[in-house]
Motif scaffolding. Sequence first.
Motif, PDB file in Angstrom:
ATOM      1  N   MET A 314       4.305  -2.597  -2.554  1.00  0.00           N
ATOM      2  CA  MET A 314       5.696  -2.319  -2.198  1.00  0.00           C
ATOM      3  C   MET A 314       6.113  -1.052  -2.941  1.00  0.00           C
ATOM      4  SD  MET A 314       6.139  -4.664  -0.107  1.00  0.00           S
ATOM      5  CE  MET A 314       7.877  -4.415   0.298  1.00  0.00           C
ATOM      6  N   VAL A 315       6.690  -0.107  -2.216  1.00  0.00           N
ATOM      7  CA  VAL A 315       7.033   1.194  -2.803  1.00  0.00           C
ATOM      8  C   VAL A 315       7.876   0.994  -4.061  1.00  0.00           C
ATOM      9  CG1 VAL A 315       8.137   3.430  -2.405  1.00  0.00           C
ATOM     10  CG2 VAL A 315       6.958   2.257  -0.520  1.00  0.00           C
ATOM     11  N   HIS A 316       7.475   1.622  -5.143  1.00  0.00           N
ATOM     12  CA  HIS A 316       8.158   1.467  -6.432  1.00  0.00           C
ATOM     13  C   HIS A 316       9.575   2.030  -6.346  1.00  0.00           C
ATOM     14  CE1 HIS A 316       8.987   1.670 -10.715  1.00  0.00           C
ATOM     15  NE2 HIS A 316       7.852   0.997 -10.950  1.00  0.00           N
ATOM     16  N   PRO A 317      10.559   1.317  -6.914  1.00  0.00           N
ATOM     17  CA  PRO A 317      11.955   1.812  -6.861  1.00  0.00           C
ATOM     18  C   PRO A 317      12.089   3.258  -7.367  1.00  0.00           C
ATOM     19  CG  PRO A 317      11.883  -0.400  -7.773  1.00  0.00           C
ATOM     20  CD  PRO A 317      10.452   0.021  -7.585  1.00  0.00           C
ATOM     21  N   ASN A 318      11.296   3.634  -8.371  1.00  0.00           N
ATOM     22  CA  ASN A 318      11.376   5.010  -8.884  1.00  0.00           C
ATOM     23  C   ASN A 318      11.013   6.041  -7.817  1.00  0.00           C
ATOM     24  OD1 ASN A 318      12.122   4.031 -11.332  1.00  0.00           O
ATOM     25  ND2 ASN A 318      10.123   4.381 -12.357  1.00  0.00           N
ATOM     26  N   VAL A 319      10.048   5.690  -6.960  1.00  0.00           N
ATOM     27  CA  VAL A 319       9.616   6.614  -5.897  1.00  0.00           C
ATOM     28  C   VAL A 319      10.742   6.771  -4.875  1.00  0.00           C
ATOM     29  CG1 VAL A 319       7.933   6.963  -4.028  1.00  0.00           C
ATOM     30  CG2 VAL A 319       7.166   6.058  -6.242  1.00  0.00           C
ATOM     31  N   LEU A 320      11.403   5.647  -4.554  1.00  0.00           N
ATOM     32  CA  LEU A 320      12.527   5.730  -3.600  1.00  0.00           C
ATOM     33  C   LEU A 320      13.661   6.556  -4.208  1.00  0.00           C
ATOM     34  CD1 LEU A 320      12.579   2.045  -2.243  1.00  0.00           C
ATOM     35  CD2 LEU A 320      11.727   4.097  -1.076  1.00  0.00           C
ATOM     36  N   ARG A 321      13.953   6.283  -5.466  1.00  0.00           N
ATOM     37  CA  ARG A 321      15.071   6.970  -6.134  1.00  0.00           C
ATOM     38  C   ARG A 321      14.855   8.485  -6.167  1.00  0.00           C
ATOM     39  NH1 ARG A 321      14.702   3.362 -10.456  1.00  0.00           N
ATOM     40  NH2 ARG A 321      15.796   1.509  -9.708  1.00  0.00           N
ATOM     41  N   ILE A 322      13.620   8.905  -6.429  1.00  0.00           N
ATOM     42  CA  ILE A 322      13.372  10.340  -6.603  1.00  0.00           C
ATOM     43  C   ILE A 322      13.573  11.130  -5.311  1.00  0.00           C
ATOM     44  CG2 ILE A 322      10.889  10.746  -6.150  1.00  0.00           C
ATOM     45  CD1 ILE A 322      11.036  11.811  -9.257  1.00  0.00           C
ATOM     46  N   VAL A 323      13.512  10.431  -4.177  1.00  0.00           N
ATOM     47  CA  VAL A 323      13.794  11.128  -2.911  1.00  0.00           C
ATOM     48  C   VAL A 323      15.195  10.763  -2.399  1.00  0.00           C
ATOM     49  CG1 VAL A 323      11.382  11.422  -2.224  1.00  0.00           C
ATOM     50  CG2 VAL A 323      12.590   9.314  -1.589  1.00  0.00           C
ATOM     51  N   GLY A 324      15.977  10.173  -3.278  1.00  0.00           N
ATOM     52  CA  GLY A 324      17.379   9.922  -2.935  1.00  0.00           C
ATOM     53  C   GLY A 324      17.609   8.702  -2.069  1.00  0.00           C
ATOM     54  N   VAL A 325      16.710   7.750  -2.109  1.00  0.00           N
ATOM     55  CA  VAL A 325      16.878   6.521  -1.325  1.00  0.00           C
ATOM     56  C   VAL A 325      17.250   5.398  -2.290  1.00  0.00           C
ATOM     57  CG1 VAL A 325      15.712   4.818   0.141  1.00  0.00           C
ATOM     58  CG2 VAL A 325      15.244   7.263   0.464  1.00  0.00           C
ATOM     59  N   ASP A 326      18.258   4.630  -1.920  1.00  0.00           N
ATOM     60  CA  ASP A 326      18.744   3.570  -2.802  1.00  0.00           C
ATOM     61  C   ASP A 326      17.861   2.332  -2.667  1.00  0.00           C
ATOM     62  OD1 ASP A 326      20.056   1.631  -4.212  1.00  0.00           O
ATOM     63  OD2 ASP A 326      22.027   1.961  -3.245  1.00  0.00           O
ATOM     64  N   PRO A 327      17.142   1.974  -3.731  1.00  0.00           N
ATOM     65  CA  PRO A 327      16.230   0.819  -3.648  1.00  0.00           C
ATOM     66  C   PRO A 327      16.951  -0.519  -3.487  1.00  0.00           C
ATOM     67  CG  PRO A 327      16.188   1.778  -5.864  1.00  0.00           C
ATOM     68  CD  PRO A 327      17.113   2.627  -5.045  1.00  0.00           C
ATOM     69  N   LYS A 328      18.290  -0.515  -3.688  1.00  0.00           N
ATOM     70  CA  LYS A 328      19.013  -1.778  -3.470  1.00  0.00           C
ATOM     71  C   LYS A 328      19.269  -1.994  -1.976  1.00  0.00           C
ATOM     72  CE  LYS A 328      21.500  -1.839  -7.843  1.00  0.00           C
ATOM     73  NZ  LYS A 328      21.691  -0.352  -7.996  1.00  0.00           N
ATOM     74  N   VAL A 329      19.228  -0.898  -1.218  1.00  0.00           N
ATOM     75  CA  VAL A 329      19.470  -1.002   0.226  1.00  0.00           C
ATOM     76  C   VAL A 329      18.145  -1.011   1.000  1.00  0.00           C
ATOM     77  CG1 VAL A 329      20.628   0.052   2.212  1.00  0.00           C
ATOM     78  CG2 VAL A 329      21.623   0.244  -0.097  1.00  0.00           C
ATOM     79  N   TYR A 330      17.241  -0.156   0.555  1.00  0.00           N
ATOM     80  CA  TYR A 330      15.981   0.023   1.286  1.00  0.00           C
ATOM     81  C   TYR A 330      14.791  -0.497   0.475  1.00  0.00           C
ATOM     82  CZ  TYR A 330      18.305   2.926   4.748  1.00  0.00           C
ATOM     83  OH  TYR A 330      19.114   3.372   5.738  1.00  0.00           O
ATOM     84  N   SER A 331      13.808  -0.960   1.189  1.00  0.00           N
ATOM     85  CA  SER A 331      12.536  -1.293   0.540  1.00  0.00           C
ATOM     86  C   SER A 331      11.433  -0.863   1.502  1.00  0.00           C
ATOM     87  CB  SER A 331      12.452  -2.796   0.259  1.00  0.00           C
ATOM     88  OG  SER A 331      12.625  -3.511   1.470  1.00  0.00           O
ATOM     89  N   GLY A 332      10.217  -0.800   0.984  1.00  0.00           N
ATOM     90  CA  GLY A 332       9.141  -0.354   1.868  1.00  0.00           C
ATOM     91  C   GLY A 332       7.777  -0.726   1.328  1.00  0.00           C
ATOM     92  N   PHE A 333       6.809  -0.557   2.190  1.00  0.00           N
ATOM     93  CA  PHE A 333       5.430  -0.747   1.728  1.00  0.00           C
ATOM     94  C   PHE A 333       4.643   0.527   1.994  1.00  0.00           C
ATOM     95  CE2 PHE A 333       5.221  -2.446   6.133  1.00  0.00           C
ATOM     96  CZ  PHE A 333       4.155  -1.699   6.638  1.00  0.00           C
ATOM     97  N   ALA A 334       3.547   0.649   1.259  1.00  0.00           N
ATOM     98  CA  ALA A 334       2.670   1.812   1.434  1.00  0.00           C
ATOM     99  C   ALA A 334       1.236   1.344   1.306  1.00  0.00           C
ATOM    100  CB  ALA A 334       2.978   2.879   0.384  1.00  0.00           C
ATOM    101  N   PHE A 335       0.346   2.082   1.885  1.00  0.00           N
ATOM    102  CA  PHE A 335      -1.081   1.766   1.723  1.00  0.00           C
ATOM    103  C   PHE A 335      -1.886   3.045   1.857  1.00  0.00           C
ATOM    104  CE2 PHE A 335       0.061   1.293   6.164  1.00  0.00           C
ATOM    105  CZ  PHE A 335      -0.907   2.036   6.817  1.00  0.00           C
ATOM    106  N   GLY A 336      -3.103   3.000   1.344  1.00  0.00           N
ATOM    107  CA  GLY A 336      -3.991   4.150   1.466  1.00  0.00           C
ATOM    108  C   GLY A 336      -5.424   3.670   1.580  1.00  0.00           C
ATOM    109  N   LEU A 337      -6.167   4.339   2.442  1.00  0.00           N
ATOM    110  CA  LEU A 337      -7.579   3.943   2.559  1.00  0.00           C
ATOM    111  C   LEU A 337      -8.444   5.169   2.800  1.00  0.00           C
ATOM    112  CD1 LEU A 337      -8.267   3.846   5.945  1.00  0.00           C
ATOM    113  CD2 LEU A 337      -6.634   1.974   5.691  1.00  0.00           C
ATOM    114  N   GLY A 338      -9.722   5.036   2.497  1.00  0.00           N
ATOM    115  CA  GLY A 338     -10.639   6.170   2.636  1.00  0.00           C
ATOM    116  C   GLY A 338     -11.327   6.155   3.994  1.00  0.00           C
TER     117      GLY A 338
END
Length: 367
Positions: A314-338
């Motif tokens: 789940m996207v870390h609140p710090n990552v959302l905050r740094i792009v100006g997204v409020d982690p109390k309103v939005y949440s997200g997931f991320a993944f990466g594969l080779g």
Amino acid sequence: MTDDVTEQAPVQQVQTEGKALEQAFERFARFSDPAALAKLNLETATAIQRELADVRTSRLGKKSAWASTKKLIGRVTPEERPVVGQLVQEIENRVVALVDTIEINLKSHIEQERTARESIDVTLPGRRPPYGHRHPITILRERIEDIFVALGYIIEDGREIETDFYNFTALNIPENHPARGEADTFYTTDGFALRSQTSTVQIHAMQRRGVPIRMIAPGRVFRRDTPDPTHNPMFYQVEGLCVDRGITMAHLKGTVTEFLRRMFGPDTVTRFRPSYFPFTEPSAEFDFSCFKCKGAGCRICKNSGWIELGGSGMVHPNVLRIVGVDPKVYSGFAFGLGIDRMCALMYELDDIRLLFENDVRFLEQFE
Ligand code: DAH
């Protein structure tokens, strides 16, 4: 009458010389028939043409024995002159006519041979340029893209050279993290990093597009690694990001599971294991049931029945905050594969470096 040659009567002398003259051309005589030339190749015909011209000069030219013989006409008695003159003319006409015929035949045969050799057969099939085809990594990347586009994702294109901010800081990677060191990451002389993961595109994409967002970002990443059968300092990843209101870990699991089912078949099973990444909380690595043995255990999955594929969370609140997204309103997931690793598994390559050596004999096998 005497037997002495020098004392021969002029008519006899002309006959003797005439015979010698005709004999000199005897070996060419058969070529007065064009059929005799038909079998000669260009080189032989040209050689004969040259020989004939030489013999013509030496036997009929100004300094030839025949030329001296002809002078007899002026020296014989007026009574003998018409007879000698006529004989000389007869012989010469016969020989010259023969030589002319042979020369004409040779010339036309040589011309024919030349034309045949230079001619182009326009009915022959042309030389086709060989068809190229996609690189196995491209084939795989496009399959992955197709699946995510069908799930409503957009494809983002990142950049390969990054600032510290995008490669690390914005991804919540602390100042003293080893990944920032020169032992792990390539830096340009003016301090830019060759991105070490496609996670950087999460930041660019959210800055540019805002949220909600659903995107994947395939691309090259770079890490200081000694090349070996399973490592290469440049390889391919696909990043995924989904941010919206109310996104939970269930969405992450559902999305990754559906992707892997479409990729490897509907009976593919997915497994998540707790893990740690600075830019996700909580974090998980995911495995899927081996596409070859369906979980029974084989060489590809090293008898575990599972294939490790990537990281997620789940996207870390710090990552959302740094792009100006409020982690109390939005949440997200991320993944990466080779992609390369997946490619090596699917095509059962025993050396990942084969994918980057561009040996056509290797690449030709993937259509
Ligand atoms: N960036 C990670 C790597 O290169 C993979 C990864 C893990 C990407 C977790 C993610 C994630 O987006 O959430 O190993």
